[in-house]
Every structure is written in C-alpha cells, then in structure tokens.
Design a protein around this motif. Structure first.
Motif, PDB file in Angstrom:
ATOM      1  N   SER A 125       4.633  10.968  11.244  1.00 57.59           N
ATOM      2  CA  SER A 125       4.050  10.388  10.031  1.00 57.59           C
ATOM      3  C   SER A 125       3.129   9.206  10.353  1.00 57.59           C
ATOM      4  N   ILE A 126       3.339   8.563  11.507  1.00 61.71           N
ATOM      5  CA  ILE A 126       2.443   7.470  11.915  1.00 61.71           C
ATOM      6  C   ILE A 126       1.028   8.017  12.058  1.00 61.71           C
ATOM      7  N   VAL A 149       7.294   2.779  11.111  1.00 55.20           N
ATOM      8  CA  VAL A 149       6.656   3.346   9.916  1.00 55.20           C
ATOM      9  C   VAL A 149       6.627   2.319   8.780  1.00 55.20           C
ATOM     10  N   LEU A 150       7.720   1.626   8.566  1.00 54.83           N
ATOM     11  CA  LEU A 150       7.772   0.619   7.501  1.00 54.83           C
ATOM     12  C   LEU A 150       6.795  -0.523   7.775  1.00 54.83           C
ATOM     13  N   PHE A 205       4.394  14.513  -4.948  1.00 51.11           N
ATOM     14  CA  PHE A 205       4.382  13.225  -5.648  1.00 51.11           C
ATOM     15  C   PHE A 205       2.974  12.917  -6.143  1.00 51.11           C
ATOM     16  N   LYS A 206       2.865  12.580  -7.426  1.00 45.43           N
ATOM     17  CA  LYS A 206       1.561  12.305  -8.022  1.00 45.43           C
ATOM     18  C   LYS A 206       1.582  10.947  -8.727  1.00 45.43           C
ATOM     19  N   LEU A 255       1.657   6.132   0.535  1.00 48.19           N
ATOM     20  CA  LEU A 255       1.842   6.138   1.984  1.00 48.19           C
ATOM     21  C   LEU A 255       3.256   6.582   2.349  1.00 48.19           C
ATOM     22  N   MET A 256       4.227   6.170   1.538  1.00 44.55           N
ATOM     23  CA  MET A 256       5.608   6.590   1.785  1.00 44.55           C
ATOM     24  C   MET A 256       5.757   8.099   1.557  1.00 44.55           C
ATOM     25  N   SER A 257       5.014   8.629   0.596  1.00 41.05           N
ATOM     26  CA  SER A 257       5.089  10.076   0.335  1.00 41.05           C
ATOM     27  C   SER A 257       4.567  10.878   1.524  1.00 41.05           C
ATOM     28  N   ILE A 258       3.652  10.279   2.292  1.00 44.29           N
ATOM     29  CA  ILE A 258       3.133  10.947   3.486  1.00 44.29           C
ATOM     30  C   ILE A 258       4.244  11.101   4.522  1.00 44.29           C
TER      31      ILE A 258
END
Length: 298
Positions: free
Chosen positions: A15-16, A140-141, A228-229, A237-240
C-alpha cells in the motif's frame, strides 16, 4: 489460512507504493510507468547498501532518494523537454533498467546472513508476520499523516490545482512545471521506499521485480474507490491501504482455485479490469433498471 494472513501483511507493505501512485494517477491524472523502475531502484539501493554493511534503516531511507531521482527525471522530460507524460515515463523506465543493474552489479542480490529492518526487531517480536504487520502499519500511518498534512498546505493545494486544471493554475501564478516535478518526486520516493521494504521482506532484490507492479498499485487504488466513496483525503488514503489488502487476498484466493502461479499477471490484469469497469457497469444497470421501471408504469 496462513496464506491469507501473509496476503494481509504484504498488502499493507504494498500500500506504500499505491499511496505514491495515487499522487500521479489521481492528482496529476496520468498513469506513471516510472513506478516499475523506481520500485526496483529503491529495492536495489537498499539491498546493495545493506549487503555492503550499511545500517538497514539508513539504507531504507536512501531508497527514497533513489525513487525521487527517478521521478525527477520523468518530471524533467515532461516539463523542460515537453515530452508527453506517458512517453516520458516509458523513457525513464527503459533507461533505469540499466541503472538498476549497475546499482546491484548483477541481476539479483540475496540478503541471507544480513540484518534487515525486520530482523532488527526480532529480539522483541518472534513472529516474522507480526514484525511485518507492526512495521508496515507504523510506516503506512506515518505516510498517510504526512501526505494528508502536505495536501492541506499551500504547496499541496497548488499541486492539486495543477492536476485539476493546469491552465487555471498557471493563470493564478502557480509554477505548474515545478508542481509536476515535485509530485513525481514525492510519488516515486514513496514507491522506491516500498521497494526497499518488499525486498527486505522477501530477502532479495531482483532487476525484474518491478515488472507489472504498476497494476498492483492501480488495482489497490481502484478497489479502495469502488468500496468507499465521498471520503476526506486522509480517509481516501486509508481506503487505498484496504484496497491493497483486498487485492492481495483476491490474488491468493484465485491462485488457490488451482490456477498456475505463471498466471499471476493475467489474474492481476483481470482483477484491475473488473474493478475499473465496475462503476460503468453499475451505472448502465441502474439506467436500464430505471428505464424498465419507468416503462412498466405506463
């Protein structure tokens, strides 16, 4: 079940890279193929330095510099030399193959016997998967927090404006060329950073490890957007991250159905095609259902 756990942990690491590609794919609005080369370059820089005795943390941080240089080259080709964005990224991708070979001095490097950023915390955490989970979540956070903060600044907003409407951005005094170069540097810096983590998790770096990697990153972004919309930037970004995890789980599930590992790229392409076409299919079905309902009332 262990395979699915591994898929989740790998999804967090990958995810990074997806966060980096989001900057070019959704903010600059073009698919940057430099991703494949900068991912490998980050891995090559980190693994080469670690194999020469450098501290894994410092080697991993230097992988960001490698990725940023790759992004700078693409940005320079796009802006100063006015080469179309996709072609500029292909040129960089092609040239960096040789650079990656020079950095590694051979097609692949094994990290067996060397400390990695994961093995450094082994005295405190015995499980390899938990080490990946802990380090992955922390990184990631941090990345999401920094990106969310950056895009709230004047510089970040100027970058967004450049992607939204370059002509308007120029008219209000924004240096759009500088914004494009900076965006590409940040994006590919993150992608190189991801490459360093993946290489250390796998225990090796290979000159071909970036091949097709852009599909993984784009799929993660698209899956997150489908599920997620209407989210804030930080939530987007968290949804990614969630999209990246879902993608890895889907790949493991499909491979467990009996397909051969050599079908990986075909599966990746199909997953991306399905999720990219999902909004269009949904819209067409909604229109068709509405028309049928409207026709039934007469």
């Amino acid at each position: 079940m262990q395979l699915y756990y591994s898929a989740i942990f790998e999804g967090i690491l990958y995810s990074i890279m997806a966060l980096g590609l989001y900057i070019t794919f959704r903010i600059l609005r073009f698919a940057d193929l430099t991703t494949e080369a900068s991912f490998t370059l980050g891995a090559a820089v980190a693994v080469s330095l670690i194999s020469q005795g450098m501290n894994p943390i410092l080697a991993t941080l230097l992988s960001i510099v490698g990725g940023m240089l790759a992004g700078f080259i693409t940005g320079l080709l796009m802006t100063y030399f006015e080469i179309p964005s996709l072609l500029a990224s292909i040129i960089t991708l092609t040239g960096l193959y040789s650079i990656n070979l020079r950095v590694m001095q051979r097609p692949n490097i094994n990290l067996r016997g060397f400390d990695t950023i994961f093995s450094m915390i082994e005295p405190w955490i015995n499980s390899a998967n938990i080490r990946v989970l802990v380090i992955g979540l922390i990184i990631v956070l941090i990345c999401i927090s920094l990106l969310a903060f950056f895009f709230k600044t004047d510089l970040g907003q100027a970058m967004v404006a450049t992607g939204d409407n370059e002509i308007m951005a120029k008219s209000i005094g924004i240096n759009t060329s500088a914004m494009k170069i900076l965006a590409l540097m940040i994006a590919n810096g993150l992608i190189g950073f991801c490459g360093a983590f993946i290489a250390q998790n796998n225990g090796f770096a290979d000159v071909t490890m970036g091949n097709g990697i852009v599909v993984i990153a784009m799929s993660s972004i698209v899956i997150g957007e489908v599920f997620f919309k209407d989210l804030s930037l930080a939530a987007r970004l968290m949804s990614i991250v969630i999209g990246s995890i879902v993608y890895q789980i889907i790949i493991v599930f499909v491979l467990q159905l009996g397909l051969h590992p050599t079908d990986f790229r075909l599966i990746s392409a199909l997953v991306m095609a399905v999720f990219l076409s999902f909004p269009t299919i949904k819209r067409k079905l909604t229109i068709q259902f509405a028309n049928q309902k409207k026709g039934g009332t007469h």
